[in-house]
Structures are given as C-alpha cells and as structure tokens.
Design a protein around this motif. Sequence first.
Motif, PDB file in Angstrom:
ATOM      1  N   LEU A  17       0.821  -1.206   0.000  1.00  5.02           N
ATOM      2  CA  LEU A  17       0.000   0.000   0.000  1.00  5.02           C
ATOM      3  C   LEU A  17       0.860   1.263   0.000  1.00  5.02           C
ATOM      4  CD1 LEU A  17      -2.857  -1.186   2.368  1.00  5.02           C
ATOM      5  CD2 LEU A  17      -2.992  -0.796  -0.106  1.00  5.02           C
ATOM      6  N   GLU A  18       1.981   1.231   0.686  1.00  9.89           N
ATOM      7  CA  GLU A  18       2.907   2.375   0.651  1.00  9.89           C
ATOM      8  C   GLU A  18       3.484   2.570  -0.746  1.00  9.89           C
ATOM      9  OE1 GLU A  18       5.930   1.967   3.643  1.00  9.89           O
ATOM     10  OE2 GLU A  18       4.467   2.112   5.270  1.00  9.89           O
ATOM     11  N   GLU A  23      -5.212  -2.110  -4.345  1.00  7.73           N
ATOM     12  CA  GLU A  23      -5.793  -3.066  -3.402  1.00  7.73           C
ATOM     13  C   GLU A  23      -4.778  -4.146  -3.092  1.00  7.73           C
ATOM     14  OE1 GLU A  23     -10.566  -3.242  -4.353  1.00  7.73           O
ATOM     15  OE2 GLU A  23      -9.375  -5.009  -4.773  1.00  7.73           O
ATOM     16  N   VAL A  24      -4.943  -4.724  -1.904  1.00  3.65           N
ATOM     17  CA  VAL A  24      -4.155  -5.895  -1.509  1.00  3.65           C
ATOM     18  C   VAL A  24      -5.152  -6.959  -1.076  1.00  3.65           C
ATOM     19  CG1 VAL A  24      -2.454  -6.785   0.123  1.00  3.65           C
ATOM     20  CG2 VAL A  24      -2.225  -4.454  -0.746  1.00  3.65           C
ATOM     21  N   TYR A  36      -8.078  -5.183   1.079  1.00  2.45           N
ATOM     22  CA  TYR A  36      -7.672  -3.942   1.738  1.00  2.45           C
ATOM     23  C   TYR A  36      -7.336  -2.884   0.700  1.00  2.45           C
ATOM     24  CZ  TYR A  36      -6.881  -7.069   5.709  1.00  2.45           C
ATOM     25  OH  TYR A  36      -7.030  -8.002   6.698  1.00  2.45           O
ATOM     26  N   ASN A  37      -7.558  -1.634   1.064  1.00  5.26           N
ATOM     27  CA  ASN A  37      -7.013  -0.525   0.289  1.00  5.26           C
ATOM     28  C   ASN A  37      -6.366   0.440   1.279  1.00  5.26           C
ATOM     29  OD1 ASN A  37      -9.073   1.080   1.372  1.00  5.26           O
ATOM     30  ND2 ASN A  37     -10.177   1.310  -0.542  1.00  5.26           N
ATOM     31  N   GLN A  38      -6.028   1.614   0.823  1.00  8.46           N
ATOM     32  CA  GLN A  38      -5.308   2.547   1.684  1.00  8.46           C
ATOM     33  C   GLN A  38      -6.122   3.001   2.902  1.00  8.46           C
ATOM     34  OE1 GLN A  38      -4.402   6.125  -0.448  1.00  8.46           O
ATOM     35  NE2 GLN A  38      -6.470   6.328  -1.265  1.00  8.46           N
ATOM     36  N   TYR A  39      -7.435   2.792   2.884  1.00 12.71           N
ATOM     37  CA  TYR A  39      -8.291   3.215   3.988  1.00 12.71           C
ATOM     38  C   TYR A  39      -8.599   2.100   4.980  1.00 12.71           C
ATOM     39  CZ  TYR A  39      -8.839   7.081   0.791  1.00 12.71           C
ATOM     40  OH  TYR A  39      -8.589   8.123  -0.065  1.00 12.71           O
ATOM     41  N   GLY A  40      -8.214   0.865   4.642  1.00 13.32           N
ATOM     42  CA  GLY A  40      -8.444  -0.244   5.556  1.00 13.32           C
ATOM     43  C   GLY A  40      -9.088  -1.432   4.870  1.00 13.32           C
ATOM     44  N   SER A  45     -13.749  -6.714  -2.881  1.00 14.17           N
ATOM     45  CA  SER A  45     -12.844  -6.006  -3.777  1.00 14.17           C
ATOM     46  C   SER A  45     -13.613  -4.926  -4.518  1.00 14.17           C
ATOM     47  CB  SER A  45     -12.225  -6.971  -4.788  1.00 14.17           C
ATOM     48  OG  SER A  45     -11.536  -6.245  -5.799  1.00 14.17           O
ATOM     49  N   LEU A  46     -13.030  -3.741  -4.588  1.00 11.29           N
ATOM     50  CA  LEU A  46     -13.629  -2.675  -5.381  1.00 11.29           C
ATOM     51  C   LEU A  46     -13.251  -2.815  -6.849  1.00 11.29           C
ATOM     52  CD1 LEU A  46     -13.024   0.344  -2.972  1.00 11.29           C
ATOM     53  CD2 LEU A  46     -15.071  -1.072  -3.213  1.00 11.29           C
TER      54      LEU A  46
END
Length: 57
Positions: A17-18, A23-24, A36-40, A45-46
């Motif tokens: 993410l860094e 997405e992870v 997960y994305n940068q917001y949690g 999945s988006l």
Amino acid sequence: MATNWYGMMEFKRHLYLEAKAIEVWLCNELGEIKFYNQYGELAQSLLVPDFPQQIKR
C-alpha cells in the motif's frame, strides 16, 4: 508459526500500500480472502466486486 505468518503478511500489506497498490488481497490457510485498500479492510474487492471471499476446493 501462525503469528509469524500473520505478522509477515501484515508487513507486506503495508509495504504494497505504501508503494501505491490500489488493493491488496490476503488469503489465509482456510481459503478466506480479505481485501484492503489505503483506507483499511473492504467488504469486497472494489476492483473485482464479484471475486469470491473464499476459495473452495
């Protein structure tokens, strides 16, 4: 040891993410997938909303 595995996966998730990953996706030993994305954590999945939340054998 499961704790080491979880800790390593969390470490890698943050690294990706860094590095600006959109997405992870993490899959555990039971085939359960968390997104997960940068917001949690995401409910799904988006990027691929129809992707299953569990991989079944």
